[in-house]
Write an enzyme that holds these catalytic residues in place. Structure first.
Site, PDB file in Angstrom:
ATOM      1  CE  LYS A  72     -60.923 -13.154  -2.730  1.00  0.00           C
ATOM      2  NZ  LYS A  72     -61.096 -11.859  -3.415  1.00  0.00           N
ATOM      3  CB  SER A 141     -60.520  -9.385  -0.799  1.00  0.00           C
ATOM      4  OG  SER A 141     -61.008  -9.674  -2.117  1.00  0.00           O
ATOM      5  CB  SER A 165     -59.795  -7.846  -4.575  1.00  0.00           C
ATOM      6  OG  SER A 165     -60.411  -6.969  -3.664  1.00  0.00           O
TER       7      SER A 165
END
Length: 422
Positions: A72, A141, A165
């Protein structure tokens, strides 16, 4: 729909000599070539670098067996830009990898690229689309990580969770999401948003895949076969159950019935008030810590923040130290209450998300069924296999006791199998 890649099965095939790391890399590259243009899971990616890395000798003997892993884009990487979903960090290359990236590299994982994050891992929707249905949200996210696994582009991807998330995008995209116990994976090299909440997690096709990856990365024993075959489940819908759709209620009830038919012990419980109070405390803790974690961006560059994040941080500045300290006390009481509640259970079953992925891309969805468990630091697993009325995935969340991650994963795998057999 591209078939998801099983990390555990691929690693086993590599060790048996049936596949090579280069073969697996090519499978990933084929899926990326087929779907990335419409899904948009990657913030940065280097196909030739992955091909070259997959040729390194000795990968088959490593813990991760040369499997490609997505990171990420909120975690620092030397070889890929770390842009954090914000124009403020466009083209930024840190001097050091984050700790978890080094752990992955040391154990034979190949850093395939950076997966899309929302702006600073908050709630401004990202460009990523849900591979299950492109017109619907992939969640946030960790949208890119969940989407990359769902689209068969990667067998393992790393995400983070401050509110919901990991679990929410896993539910929306129909993949296994695993948020470990707080601090089980080090957050060094992570751009923080709320340091008491930020937790690094994993995405994979199945529970066995995230357990395999976690064992490989950390060196811990996550042999799920060593756990009891018939877990004890608590079931709780929380005070926020009214926010769940009919589909989410049906999915949870279906999962509970499947677990009972498979021989699990199931008991409906009420969350004690001290634990429920943790939900409100989470919002205060996050706001106060975000106001400090994002202090430089707010003080110097607030005009370059999205309206959504700007408004949130503006309000967050008003959170007082007294309110924060009270929220921290409430958080401690919530953790103690959860430990007492789950003392006789292997996991608690509840909603992963309010329902199917929202249509459109104006929102990443709500973390209402996740933030309490992030606050308590509990291990959480999104269990796949169920769908809503329109055919999109709806997950069920298995929440374990703090520090009992293997037990929580074993219970989640039991439920996964029970749902598949129902």
């Amino acid at each position: 729909m591209t078939e998801m890649l099983s990390a555990a099965a691929l690693a086993q095939a590599i060790r048996a000599g049936h596949l090579s790391p280069a073969d697996v890399a090519e499978r990933c590259l084929e899926a990326i070539a087929a779907r990335e243009s419409e899904v948009g899971a990657f913030a940065s990616f280097d196909a030739e670098a992955l091909r070259a890395a997959a040729q390194a000798p000795g990968l088959a003997a490593t813990a991760l067996a040369g499997l490609p892993v997505g990171i990420k884009d909120i975690l620092d990487t030397v070889d890929f830009a770390t842009e954090r979903g914000s124009p403020l960090f466009a083209g930024y290359y840190p001097a050091a990898d984050s700790a978890v990236v080094r752990m992955i590299a040391r154990t034979g994982g190949l850093i395939a690229g950076k997966t899309v994050t929302t702006e600073f891992a908050f709630m401004q929707p990202s460009p990523t689309r849900n591979p299950r249905r492109l017109s619907h949200s992939p969640g946030g996210s960790s949208s890119g990580s969940a989407a990359a696994v769902a689209a068969g582009m990667l067998p393992i991807a790393i995400g983070t969770q401050t509110g919901g998330s990991v679990i929410r995008p896993a539910s929306f995209c129909g993949v296994t999401g695993y948020k470990p116990s707080f601090k089980l994976l080090p957050v060094l090299g992570l751009k923080p948003f709320a340091w008491s909440l930020d937790t690094i997690g994993l995405f994979g096709a199945h529970v066995a895949d995230v357990a395999f990856a976690m064992a490989a990365i950390t060196g811990r024993d996550f042999d799920l076969d060593a756990e009891t075959a018939r877990p004890r489940f608590a079931v709780a819908k929380t005070m926020r159950a009214g926010l769940a759709s009919d589909d989410a209620h049906a999915a949870l009830e279906h999962a509970v019935r499947a677990a009972e038919r498979a021989g699990a012990q199931v008991e409906v419980v009420e969350l004690p008030p001290a634990l429920e109070a943790g939900d409100a405390a989470s919002a205060v803790v996050q706001a106060y810590e975000a106001s400090l974690a994002m202090a430089d961006e707010w003080d110097r560059h607030r005009d370059k923040l999205s309206p959504l994040l700007h408004a949130y941080l503006e309000e967050a500045q008003t959170t007082t130290p007294d309110a924060y300290d009270a929220a921290r006390r409430a958080a401690r009481k919530a953790r103690n209450a959860q430990a007492d509640l789950l003392a006789g259970f292997d996991a608690l079953l509840t909603f992963s998300a309010p329902g199917e992925a929202p249509e459109g891309h104006a929102t990443t969805g709500s973390p209402t069924f996740n933030r309490l468990w992030t606050l308590t630091g509990a291990p959480c697993v999104n269990v796949t296999g169920l769908t809503g009325a329109t055919g999109l995935p709806i997950g069920v969340q298995a929440v374990g006791r703090f520090g009992r991650d293997r037990t929580a994963l074993a219970a989640a795998r039991f439920l996964e199998r029970a749902v598949a057999d129902a």
